[in-house]
Motif scaffolding. Structure first.
Motif, mmCIF file in Angstrom:
data_model
loop_
_atom_site.group_PDB
_atom_site.id
_atom_site.type_symbol
_atom_site.label_atom_id
_atom_site.label_comp_id
_atom_site.label_asym_id
_atom_site.label_seq_id
_atom_site.Cartn_x
_atom_site.Cartn_y
_atom_site.Cartn_z
ATOM 1 N N UNK A 136 -16.515 -12.467 0.046
ATOM 2 C CA UNK A 136 -15.455 -12.830 1.284
ATOM 3 C C UNK A 136 -14.250 -13.067 1.150
ATOM 4 N N UNK A 137 -14.035 -13.590 -0.401
ATOM 5 C CA UNK A 137 -12.548 -13.923 -0.784
ATOM 6 C C UNK A 137 -12.034 -12.503 -0.832
ATOM 7 N N UNK A 138 -12.545 -11.414 -1.528
ATOM 8 C CA UNK A 138 -11.989 -10.257 -1.931
ATOM 9 C C UNK A 138 -11.829 -9.786 -0.347
ATOM 10 N N UNK A 139 -12.491 -9.802 0.343
ATOM 11 C CA UNK A 139 -12.355 -9.314 1.828
ATOM 12 C C UNK A 139 -11.127 -9.705 2.172
ATOM 13 N N UNK A 140 -10.857 -11.083 2.204
ATOM 14 C CA UNK A 140 -9.682 -11.504 2.685
ATOM 15 C C UNK A 140 -8.600 -11.041 1.937
ATOM 16 N N UNK A 141 -8.547 -10.971 0.599
ATOM 17 C CA UNK A 141 -7.376 -10.524 -0.173
ATOM 18 C C UNK A 141 -7.012 -9.116 0.645
ATOM 19 N N UNK A 142 -8.045 -8.209 0.641
ATOM 20 C CA UNK A 142 -7.953 -6.618 1.060
ATOM 21 C C UNK A 142 -7.420 -6.753 2.480
ATOM 22 N N UNK A 143 -7.620 -7.677 3.265
ATOM 23 C CA UNK A 143 -7.068 -7.643 4.297
ATOM 24 C C UNK A 143 -5.478 -7.944 4.512
ATOM 25 N N UNK A 144 -5.339 -9.058 3.746
ATOM 26 C CA UNK A 144 -3.785 -9.490 3.538
ATOM 27 C C UNK A 144 -2.962 -8.367 2.935
ATOM 28 N N UNK A 145 -3.597 -7.430 1.897
ATOM 29 C CA UNK A 145 -2.960 -6.494 1.282
ATOM 30 C C UNK A 145 -2.685 -5.544 2.466
ATOM 31 N N UNK A 146 -3.629 -4.952 3.141
ATOM 32 C CA UNK A 146 -3.362 -4.030 4.198
ATOM 33 C C UNK A 146 -2.429 -4.552 5.128
ATOM 34 N N UNK A 147 -2.641 -5.719 5.746
ATOM 35 C CA UNK A 147 -1.307 -6.286 6.550
ATOM 36 C C UNK A 147 -0.168 -6.170 6.000
ATOM 37 N N UNK A 148 0.242 -6.695 4.751
ATOM 38 C CA UNK A 148 1.415 -6.779 4.295
ATOM 39 C C UNK A 148 2.067 -5.159 4.133
ATOM 40 N N UNK A 149 1.360 -4.443 3.431
ATOM 41 C CA UNK A 149 1.702 -3.128 3.307
ATOM 42 C C UNK A 149 1.766 -2.131 4.521
ATOM 43 N N UNK A 150 1.292 -2.618 5.700
ATOM 44 C CA UNK A 150 1.354 -1.891 6.974
ATOM 45 C C UNK A 150 0.179 -0.478 6.741
ATOM 46 N N UNK A 151 -0.784 -0.897 6.095
ATOM 47 C CA UNK A 151 -1.572 0.306 5.609
ATOM 48 C C UNK A 151 -2.947 0.081 6.519
ATOM 49 N N UNK A 152 -3.372 1.312 7.039
ATOM 50 C CA UNK A 152 -4.526 1.381 7.895
ATOM 51 C C UNK A 152 -5.725 1.353 7.213
ATOM 52 N N UNK A 153 -5.803 1.616 5.899
ATOM 53 C CA UNK A 153 -7.071 1.379 5.053
ATOM 54 C C UNK A 153 -6.835 1.488 3.633
ATOM 55 N N UNK A 154 -7.873 1.340 3.001
ATOM 56 C CA UNK A 154 -7.608 1.316 1.456
ATOM 57 C C UNK A 154 -6.798 2.593 0.700
ATOM 58 N N UNK A 155 -7.493 3.667 1.510
ATOM 59 C CA UNK A 155 -6.556 4.779 1.163
ATOM 60 C C UNK A 155 -5.063 4.806 1.252
#
Length: 256
Positions: free
Chosen positions: A222-241
Protein backbone atom coordinates in the motif's frame (compact mmCIF):
# COMPACT_ATOMS: atom_id res chain seq x y z
CA UNK A 1 6.80 -10.67 -18.72
CA UNK A 2 9.35 -12.11 -21.10
CA UNK A 3 9.23 -13.77 -24.47
CA UNK A 4 11.27 -16.87 -25.24
CA UNK A 5 10.78 -16.39 -28.97
CA UNK A 6 9.03 -19.70 -29.56
CA UNK A 7 6.10 -17.86 -31.08
CA UNK A 8 2.64 -18.94 -32.14
CA UNK A 9 3.64 -20.12 -35.59
CA UNK A 10 4.21 -18.48 -38.92
CA UNK A 11 0.71 -17.02 -39.03
CA UNK A 12 1.58 -14.50 -36.30
CA UNK A 13 5.03 -13.57 -37.57
CA UNK A 14 6.73 -12.87 -40.86
CA UNK A 15 4.66 -15.51 -42.62
CA UNK A 16 1.82 -13.00 -42.91
CA UNK A 17 3.79 -10.57 -45.07
CA UNK A 18 1.78 -9.31 -48.01
CA UNK A 19 -1.59 -10.50 -46.66
CA UNK A 20 -3.07 -7.04 -46.31
CA UNK A 21 -6.60 -5.84 -46.80
CA UNK A 22 -7.57 -4.01 -49.90
CA UNK A 23 -10.06 -1.79 -48.10
CA UNK A 24 -10.77 -0.29 -44.72
CA UNK A 25 -14.12 -1.82 -43.83
CA UNK A 26 -14.35 -2.51 -40.10
CA UNK A 27 -15.38 -5.90 -38.79
CA UNK A 28 -17.36 -5.57 -35.61
CA UNK A 29 -17.71 -8.74 -33.62
CA UNK A 30 -20.36 -9.88 -31.21
CA UNK A 31 -19.51 -7.68 -28.24
CA UNK A 32 -20.04 -8.43 -24.58
CA UNK A 33 -22.80 -6.79 -22.63
CA UNK A 34 -21.68 -3.47 -21.17
CA UNK A 35 -22.76 -4.60 -17.74
CA UNK A 36 -20.34 -7.54 -17.63
CA UNK A 37 -16.88 -7.51 -16.12
CA UNK A 38 -15.15 -8.90 -19.20
CA UNK A 39 -12.34 -7.07 -20.97
CA UNK A 40 -13.44 -5.64 -24.30
CA UNK A 41 -10.77 -5.58 -27.02
CA UNK A 42 -10.42 -3.90 -30.42
CA UNK A 43 -7.77 -5.17 -32.85
CA UNK A 44 -6.12 -2.77 -35.32
CA UNK A 45 -3.82 -4.35 -37.90
CA UNK A 46 -3.67 -4.11 -41.68
CA UNK A 47 -2.85 -7.82 -42.02
CA UNK A 48 -6.03 -9.88 -42.06
CA UNK A 49 -4.29 -13.06 -40.97
CA UNK A 50 -2.79 -11.36 -37.93
CA UNK A 51 -6.21 -10.03 -36.93
CA UNK A 52 -7.71 -13.48 -37.31
CA UNK A 53 -4.98 -15.04 -35.18
CA UNK A 54 -5.33 -12.45 -32.43
CA UNK A 55 -9.11 -12.82 -32.42
CA UNK A 56 -8.90 -16.61 -32.05
CA UNK A 57 -6.48 -16.30 -29.13
CA UNK A 58 -8.44 -13.59 -27.32
CA UNK A 59 -11.94 -14.97 -27.86
CA UNK A 60 -10.79 -18.34 -26.45
CA UNK A 61 -10.54 -16.70 -23.01
CA UNK A 62 -13.76 -16.42 -20.94
CA UNK A 63 -12.89 -12.94 -19.64
CA UNK A 64 -11.78 -11.45 -22.98
CA UNK A 65 -13.90 -10.51 -25.99
CA UNK A 66 -12.98 -8.95 -29.33
CA UNK A 67 -15.67 -6.37 -30.02
CA UNK A 68 -14.24 -4.92 -33.23
CA UNK A 69 -11.47 -4.91 -35.82
CA UNK A 70 -9.88 -2.17 -37.92
CA UNK A 71 -7.54 -2.44 -40.90
CA UNK A 72 -5.83 0.95 -40.53
CA UNK A 73 -5.28 3.85 -38.15
CA UNK A 74 -7.93 6.08 -39.70
CA UNK A 75 -10.55 3.42 -39.11
CA UNK A 76 -9.60 2.51 -35.56
CA UNK A 77 -10.14 5.97 -34.05
CA UNK A 78 -13.89 6.31 -34.79
CA UNK A 79 -14.36 2.59 -34.10
CA UNK A 80 -12.89 2.94 -30.61
CA UNK A 81 -14.96 6.02 -29.90
CA UNK A 82 -18.07 4.08 -30.86
CA UNK A 83 -17.33 0.77 -29.12
CA UNK A 84 -15.46 2.05 -26.02
CA UNK A 85 -13.19 -0.99 -25.57
CA UNK A 86 -10.95 -1.48 -22.56
CA UNK A 87 -7.87 -2.40 -24.62
CA UNK A 88 -6.76 -1.75 -28.19
CA UNK A 89 -4.19 -4.03 -29.82
CA UNK A 90 -2.54 -1.53 -32.15
CA UNK A 91 -0.20 -2.42 -35.00
CA UNK A 92 2.41 0.33 -35.11
CA UNK A 93 2.93 0.19 -38.88
CA UNK A 94 -0.29 0.65 -40.86
CA UNK A 95 -1.10 2.49 -44.10
CA UNK A 96 -2.56 5.97 -43.94
CA UNK A 97 -2.66 6.93 -40.27
CA UNK A 98 -0.13 4.70 -38.51
CA UNK A 99 -0.39 3.30 -34.99
CA UNK A 100 1.57 6.19 -33.49
CA UNK A 101 -0.78 8.86 -34.80
CA UNK A 102 -3.83 6.78 -33.93
CA UNK A 103 -2.54 6.38 -30.39
CA UNK A 104 -2.00 10.13 -30.10
CA UNK A 105 -5.54 10.81 -31.29
CA UNK A 106 -7.10 8.34 -28.89
CA UNK A 107 -5.08 9.30 -25.82
CA UNK A 108 -5.32 13.02 -26.49
CA UNK A 109 -8.89 13.10 -27.76
CA UNK A 110 -10.84 10.95 -25.30
CA UNK A 111 -11.68 11.71 -21.69
CA UNK A 112 -11.27 8.02 -20.83
CA UNK A 113 -9.14 6.46 -23.55
CA UNK A 114 -8.61 2.71 -23.69
CA UNK A 115 -5.33 1.11 -22.75
CA UNK A 116 -3.29 0.69 -25.92
CA UNK A 117 -1.02 -2.29 -26.41
CA UNK A 118 1.28 -1.91 -29.42
CA UNK A 119 1.71 -5.07 -31.49
CA UNK A 120 4.96 -5.22 -33.41
CA UNK A 121 7.33 -7.54 -35.22
CA UNK A 122 10.53 -5.95 -33.92
CA UNK A 123 11.01 -5.03 -30.26
CA UNK A 124 13.70 -2.42 -30.99
CA UNK A 125 11.59 -0.57 -33.57
CA UNK A 126 11.81 3.21 -33.18
CA UNK A 127 8.12 3.36 -34.03
CA UNK A 128 7.39 1.37 -30.88
CA UNK A 129 9.15 3.94 -28.74
CA UNK A 130 7.26 6.78 -30.41
CA UNK A 131 3.98 4.95 -29.71
CA UNK A 132 4.94 4.50 -26.06
CA UNK A 133 5.73 8.21 -25.78
CA UNK A 134 2.38 8.95 -27.41
CA UNK A 135 0.59 7.08 -24.62
CA UNK A 136 0.65 3.35 -25.36
CA UNK A 137 0.80 1.26 -22.19
CA UNK A 138 3.25 -1.31 -23.52
CA UNK A 139 4.03 -3.49 -26.48
CA UNK A 140 3.75 -7.08 -27.54
CA UNK A 141 5.67 -9.04 -30.16
CA UNK A 142 3.61 -10.70 -32.87
CA UNK A 143 5.53 -13.91 -32.31
CA UNK A 144 4.53 -14.05 -28.63
CA UNK A 145 2.87 -17.20 -27.36
CA UNK A 146 -0.90 -17.27 -26.85
CA UNK A 147 -0.63 -17.24 -23.06
CA UNK A 148 1.68 -14.23 -23.20
CA UNK A 149 -0.77 -12.35 -25.37
CA UNK A 150 -3.77 -12.84 -23.13
CA UNK A 151 -1.72 -12.05 -20.04
CA UNK A 152 -0.50 -8.85 -21.68
CA UNK A 153 -4.09 -7.78 -22.40
CA UNK A 154 -5.07 -8.44 -18.79
CA UNK A 155 -2.04 -6.57 -17.47
CA UNK A 156 -2.65 -3.39 -19.43
CA UNK A 157 -6.39 -3.54 -18.73
CA UNK A 158 -5.58 -3.48 -15.00
CA UNK A 159 -2.92 -0.81 -15.43
CA UNK A 160 -0.33 -3.16 -13.99
CA UNK A 161 3.38 -3.66 -14.56
CA UNK A 162 5.36 -2.52 -17.57
CA UNK A 163 5.56 -4.98 -20.46
CA UNK A 164 8.99 -6.06 -21.74
CA UNK A 165 10.85 -3.67 -19.40
CA UNK A 166 14.32 -4.59 -20.75
CA UNK A 167 13.38 -3.72 -24.33
CA UNK A 168 11.62 -0.52 -23.25
CA UNK A 169 14.68 0.47 -21.23
CA UNK A 170 16.95 0.00 -24.23
CA UNK A 171 14.69 2.12 -26.41
CA UNK A 172 14.41 4.81 -23.72
CA UNK A 173 18.15 4.94 -23.16
CA UNK A 174 18.89 5.30 -26.87
CA UNK A 175 16.31 8.02 -27.44
CA UNK A 176 16.93 9.61 -24.06
CA UNK A 177 20.56 10.32 -24.90
CA UNK A 178 19.44 12.59 -27.74
CA UNK A 179 16.74 14.29 -25.68
CA UNK A 180 19.12 14.89 -22.76
CA UNK A 181 21.55 16.62 -25.10
CA UNK A 182 18.71 18.89 -26.24
CA UNK A 183 17.43 19.63 -22.72
CA UNK A 184 20.80 20.06 -21.01
CA UNK A 185 20.74 19.53 -17.25
CA UNK A 186 17.08 20.38 -16.72
CA UNK A 187 15.26 17.35 -15.28
CA UNK A 188 11.88 19.06 -15.21
CA UNK A 189 9.23 17.67 -12.86
CA UNK A 190 11.46 14.78 -11.75
CA UNK A 191 13.28 17.32 -9.61
CA UNK A 192 10.14 17.62 -7.48
CA UNK A 193 10.20 13.96 -6.39
CA UNK A 194 11.04 13.14 -2.78
CA UNK A 195 13.97 10.85 -2.03
CA UNK A 196 11.64 7.90 -1.46
CA UNK A 197 9.67 8.61 -4.62
CA UNK A 198 12.93 8.70 -6.51
CA UNK A 199 13.86 5.29 -5.11
CA UNK A 200 10.51 3.90 -6.20
CA UNK A 201 10.88 5.35 -9.70
CA UNK A 202 14.33 3.83 -10.11
CA UNK A 203 12.98 0.42 -9.11
CA UNK A 204 10.02 0.86 -11.46
CA UNK A 205 12.54 1.51 -14.22
CA UNK A 206 14.09 -1.91 -13.61
CA UNK A 207 10.71 -3.53 -14.29
CA UNK A 208 9.79 -4.40 -10.69
CA UNK A 209 6.12 -4.53 -9.73
CA UNK A 210 4.70 -3.07 -6.53
CA UNK A 211 5.16 -6.26 -4.53
CA UNK A 212 8.79 -6.57 -5.57
CA UNK A 213 9.43 -2.90 -4.81
CA UNK A 214 7.83 -3.31 -1.38
CA UNK A 215 10.10 -6.27 -0.61
CA UNK A 216 13.18 -4.37 -1.77
CA UNK A 217 12.36 -1.29 0.35
CA UNK A 218 10.89 -3.29 3.27
CA UNK A 219 7.59 -1.41 3.23
CA UNK A 220 3.99 -2.42 2.57
CA UNK A 221 2.52 -2.69 -0.93
CA UNK A 222 0.00 0.00 0.00
CA UNK A 223 2.88 2.35 0.78
CA UNK A 224 4.47 1.59 -2.58
CA UNK A 225 1.15 2.11 -4.33
CA UNK A 226 0.88 5.53 -2.71
CA UNK A 227 4.40 6.47 -3.82
CA UNK A 228 3.75 5.24 -7.37
CA UNK A 229 0.60 7.35 -7.54
CA UNK A 230 2.53 10.39 -6.33
CA UNK A 231 5.28 9.79 -8.90
CA UNK A 232 2.77 9.55 -11.74
CA UNK A 233 0.98 12.70 -10.58
CA UNK A 234 4.16 14.77 -10.27
CA UNK A 235 5.47 13.64 -13.64
CA UNK A 236 2.11 14.05 -15.36
CA UNK A 237 2.46 10.42 -16.46
CA UNK A 238 -0.57 8.36 -17.40
CA UNK A 239 1.02 5.09 -16.30
CA UNK A 240 4.26 3.37 -15.32
CA UNK A 241 5.48 3.20 -18.90
CA UNK A 242 5.32 6.98 -19.27
CA UNK A 243 7.06 7.46 -15.91
CA UNK A 244 9.94 5.14 -16.83
CA UNK A 245 10.39 6.87 -20.19
CA UNK A 246 10.55 10.24 -18.39
CA UNK A 247 13.11 8.84 -15.94
CA UNK A 248 15.47 7.72 -18.71
CA UNK A 249 14.96 10.73 -20.96
CA UNK A 250 15.74 13.14 -18.13
CA UNK A 251 18.86 11.27 -17.06
CA UNK A 252 17.39 10.53 -13.63
CA UNK A 253 17.91 6.84 -14.39
CA UNK A 254 21.02 5.91 -16.32
CA UNK A 255 21.82 2.67 -18.16
CA UNK A 256 23.91 0.02 -16.50
Amino acid sequence: MTNDGTGMGSGMGSGTDGLTDGGTESVTGGGVDSGTDGIRVVIADDERLVRMGLRVVIDAEPDLTVVGEAADGAEVVPLVRELRPDVVLMDVRMPGINGIRATEQLVGGMAEPPRILVVTTFEHDDHVYDALRAGAAGFLLKRARAEEMVQAVRLVARGDSLLFPAAVRELAVRHGNDRRREAGTDRGPIGRLTEREGQVLRLMATGLNNGEIAARLVVSQETVKTHVGSVLAKLGARDRTQAVIAAYESGFVLPG
